[in-house]
Design a protein around this motif. Sequence first.
Motif, PDB file in Angstrom:
ATOM      1  N   GLY A  24       0.796  -1.214   0.000  1.00 28.90           N
ATOM      2  CA  GLY A  24       0.000   0.000   0.000  1.00 28.90           C
ATOM      3  C   GLY A  24       0.833   1.271   0.000  1.00 28.90           C
ATOM      4  O   GLY A  24       0.316   2.361  -0.212  1.00 28.90           O
ATOM      5  N   LYS A  25       2.118   1.133   0.238  1.00 25.93           N
ATOM      6  CA  LYS A  25       3.017   2.291   0.208  1.00 25.93           C
ATOM      7  C   LYS A  25       3.592   2.523  -1.184  1.00 25.93           C
ATOM      8  O   LYS A  25       4.378   3.437  -1.388  1.00 25.93           O
ATOM      9  N   PHE A  26       3.180   1.709  -2.153  1.00 22.75           N
ATOM     10  CA  PHE A  26       3.629   1.882  -3.537  1.00 22.75           C
ATOM     11  C   PHE A  26       3.184   3.264  -4.003  1.00 22.75           C
ATOM     12  O   PHE A  26       2.027   3.640  -3.826  1.00 22.75           O
ATOM     13  N   PRO A  27       4.083   4.071  -4.589  1.00 23.20           N
ATOM     14  CA  PRO A  27       3.748   5.465  -4.892  1.00 23.20           C
ATOM     15  C   PRO A  27       2.665   5.656  -5.963  1.00 23.20           C
ATOM     16  O   PRO A  27       1.908   6.611  -5.903  1.00 23.20           O
ATOM     17  N   LYS A  28       2.596   4.792  -6.927  1.00 26.48           N
ATOM     18  CA  LYS A  28       1.589   4.925  -7.998  1.00 26.48           C
ATOM     19  C   LYS A  28       0.615   3.754  -7.912  1.00 26.48           C
ATOM     20  O   LYS A  28       1.011   2.606  -8.064  1.00 26.48           O
ATOM     21  N   GLY A  29      -0.643   4.044  -7.674  1.00 28.91           N
ATOM     22  CA  GLY A  29      -1.666   3.001  -7.650  1.00 28.91           C
ATOM     23  C   GLY A  29      -1.514   1.988  -6.534  1.00 28.91           C
ATOM     24  O   GLY A  29      -1.398   0.794  -6.806  1.00 28.91           O
ATOM     25  N   PRO A  30      -1.532   2.424  -5.271  1.00 31.05           N
ATOM     26  CA  PRO A  30      -1.373   1.461  -4.185  1.00 31.05           C
ATOM     27  C   PRO A  30      -2.488   0.406  -4.160  1.00 31.05           C
ATOM     28  O   PRO A  30      -2.234  -0.739  -3.796  1.00 31.05           O
ATOM     29  N   GLY A  31      -3.687   0.768  -4.577  1.00 26.50           N
ATOM     30  CA  GLY A  31      -4.773  -0.209  -4.615  1.00 26.50           C
ATOM     31  C   GLY A  31      -4.520  -1.304  -5.634  1.00 26.50           C
ATOM     32  O   GLY A  31      -4.784  -2.485  -5.381  1.00 26.50           O
ATOM     33  N   THR A  32      -3.981  -0.915  -6.768  1.00 27.59           N
ATOM     34  CA  THR A  32      -3.648  -1.908  -7.795  1.00 27.59           C
ATOM     35  C   THR A  32      -2.479  -2.766  -7.330  1.00 27.59           C
ATOM     36  O   THR A  32      -2.493  -3.990  -7.512  1.00 27.59           O
ATOM     37  N   ALA A  33      -1.484  -2.156  -6.700  1.00 26.37           N
ATOM     38  CA  ALA A  33      -0.346  -2.917  -6.170  1.00 26.37           C
ATOM     39  C   ALA A  33      -0.827  -3.923  -5.119  1.00 26.37           C
ATOM     40  O   ALA A  33      -0.425  -5.096  -5.134  1.00 26.37           O
ATOM     41  N   GLY A  34      -1.706  -3.483  -4.236  1.00 25.06           N
ATOM     42  CA  GLY A  34      -2.256  -4.384  -3.228  1.00 25.06           C
ATOM     43  C   GLY A  34      -3.070  -5.505  -3.850  1.00 25.06           C
ATOM     44  O   GLY A  34      -3.030  -6.653  -3.385  1.00 25.06           O
ATOM     45  N   SER A  35      -3.781  -5.208  -4.926  1.00 26.03           N
ATOM     46  CA  SER A  35      -4.577  -6.228  -5.616  1.00 26.03           C
ATOM     47  C   SER A  35      -3.690  -7.281  -6.267  1.00 26.03           C
ATOM     48  O   SER A  35      -4.021  -8.466  -6.271  1.00 26.03           O
ATOM     49  N   VAL A  36      -2.559  -6.855  -6.815  1.00 22.00           N
ATOM     50  CA  VAL A  36      -1.609  -7.804  -7.419  1.00 22.00           C
ATOM     51  C   VAL A  36      -1.030  -8.720  -6.338  1.00 22.00           C
ATOM     52  O   VAL A  36      -0.962  -9.943  -6.515  1.00 22.00           O
ATOM     53  N   VAL A  37      -0.636  -8.147  -5.215  1.00 21.90           N
ATOM     54  CA  VAL A  37      -0.111  -8.953  -4.110  1.00 21.90           C
ATOM     55  C   VAL A  37      -1.191  -9.925  -3.634  1.00 21.90           C
ATOM     56  O   VAL A  37      -0.921 -11.117  -3.419  1.00 21.90           O
ATOM     57  N   ALA A  38      -2.416  -9.446  -3.493  1.00 24.86           N
ATOM     58  CA  ALA A  38      -3.524 -10.302  -3.054  1.00 24.86           C
ATOM     59  C   ALA A  38      -3.760 -11.445  -4.033  1.00 24.86           C
ATOM     60  O   ALA A  38      -4.024 -12.578  -3.621  1.00 24.86           O
ATOM     61  N   LEU A  39      -3.673 -11.165  -5.317  1.00 23.54           N
ATOM     62  CA  LEU A  39      -3.857 -12.193  -6.332  1.00 23.54           C
ATOM     63  C   LEU A  39      -2.842 -13.325  -6.133  1.00 23.54           C
ATOM     64  O   LEU A  39      -3.225 -14.500  -6.081  1.00 23.54           O
ATOM     65  N   PHE A  40      -1.572 -12.967  -5.992  1.00 24.05           N
ATOM     66  CA  PHE A  40      -0.537 -13.993  -5.837  1.00 24.05           C
ATOM     67  C   PHE A  40      -0.641 -14.727  -4.500  1.00 24.05           C
ATOM     68  O   PHE A  40      -0.366 -15.926  -4.428  1.00 24.05           O
ATOM     69  N   LEU A  41      -1.054 -14.025  -3.445  1.00 28.01           N
ATOM     70  CA  LEU A  41      -1.250 -14.697  -2.156  1.00 28.01           C
ATOM     71  C   LEU A  41      -2.452 -15.637  -2.196  1.00 28.01           C
ATOM     72  O   LEU A  41      -2.462 -16.672  -1.517  1.00 28.01           O
ATOM     73  N   GLY A  42      -3.455 -15.278  -2.981  1.00 32.31           N
ATOM     74  CA  GLY A  42      -4.675 -16.074  -3.041  1.00 32.31           C
ATOM     75  C   GLY A  42      -4.597 -17.292  -3.939  1.00 32.31           C
ATOM     76  O   GLY A  42      -5.343 -18.257  -3.750  1.00 32.31           O
ATOM     77  N   LEU A  43      -3.713 -17.276  -4.919  1.00 30.39           N
ATOM     78  CA  LEU A  43      -3.637 -18.393  -5.874  1.00 30.39           C
ATOM     79  C   LEU A  43      -3.425 -19.760  -5.225  1.00 30.39           C
ATOM     80  O   LEU A  43      -4.126 -20.710  -5.565  1.00 30.39           O
ATOM     81  N   PRO A  44      -2.479 -19.912  -4.293  1.00 31.41           N
ATOM     82  CA  PRO A  44      -2.306 -21.244  -3.679  1.00 31.41           C
ATOM     83  C   PRO A  44      -3.547 -21.698  -2.905  1.00 31.41           C
ATOM     84  O   PRO A  44      -3.878 -22.881  -2.901  1.00 31.41           O
ATOM     85  N   ILE A  45      -4.227 -20.767  -2.271  1.00 31.40           N
ATOM     86  CA  ILE A  45      -5.439 -21.120  -1.520  1.00 31.40           C
ATOM     87  C   ILE A  45      -6.551 -21.496  -2.493  1.00 31.40           C
ATOM     88  O   ILE A  45      -7.267 -22.469  -2.280  1.00 31.40           O
ATOM     89  N   LEU A  46      -6.683 -20.739  -3.570  1.00 32.34           N
ATOM     90  CA  LEU A  46      -7.690 -21.038  -4.592  1.00 32.34           C
ATOM     91  C   LEU A  46      -7.438 -22.404  -5.201  1.00 32.34           C
ATOM     92  O   LEU A  46      -8.376 -23.146  -5.490  1.00 32.34           O
TER      93      LEU A  46
END
Length: 150
Positions: free
Chosen positions: A16-38
């Motif tokens: 979330g501290k990413f300077p450009k588009g923190p919401g998109t950066a957080g969504s990318v991290v969430a995607l990769f964290l969620g893949l193994p669970i999915l």
Amino acid sequence: MDFFSRACFLTLFYSGKFPKGPGTAGSVVALFLGLPILYLSANTLFLCAILIGLIAIKQIDIYEAQTHIHDDKQIVIDELVGMWMAMAIAGLSWLGVIASFVFFRLFDIYKPSLIGKIDRDVKGGLGVVGDDALAGICGGFCALLLTRLF
């Protein structure tokens, strides 16, 4: 939770501290964290999203009480909740995962209808997490529809 743990949690490992588009950066991290669970279970991913959402609501309430800042742009744990809900609904396929990301981001950015109303009118952690959860559900159903069409 101490200050540093709360900061790491709310900013989703500081994405979330990413300077450009923190919401998109957080969504990318969430995607990769969620893949193994999915991969293990869509139901588990959805339930994890709900659990993390409930924890996030409480932690955001604490953060807002301390800082007097509502919906700080660095807080992106709500993106994880929305992304995981979208991914769980769309299911495990490359099209489903990519479409989940795209539709979730569109709903989260533009906030149509009830999503925008929640964002504007609901205060505290429930408002921060609630609009993203609904954006995730809407994005997930759109992604599911797209995967069914193809």
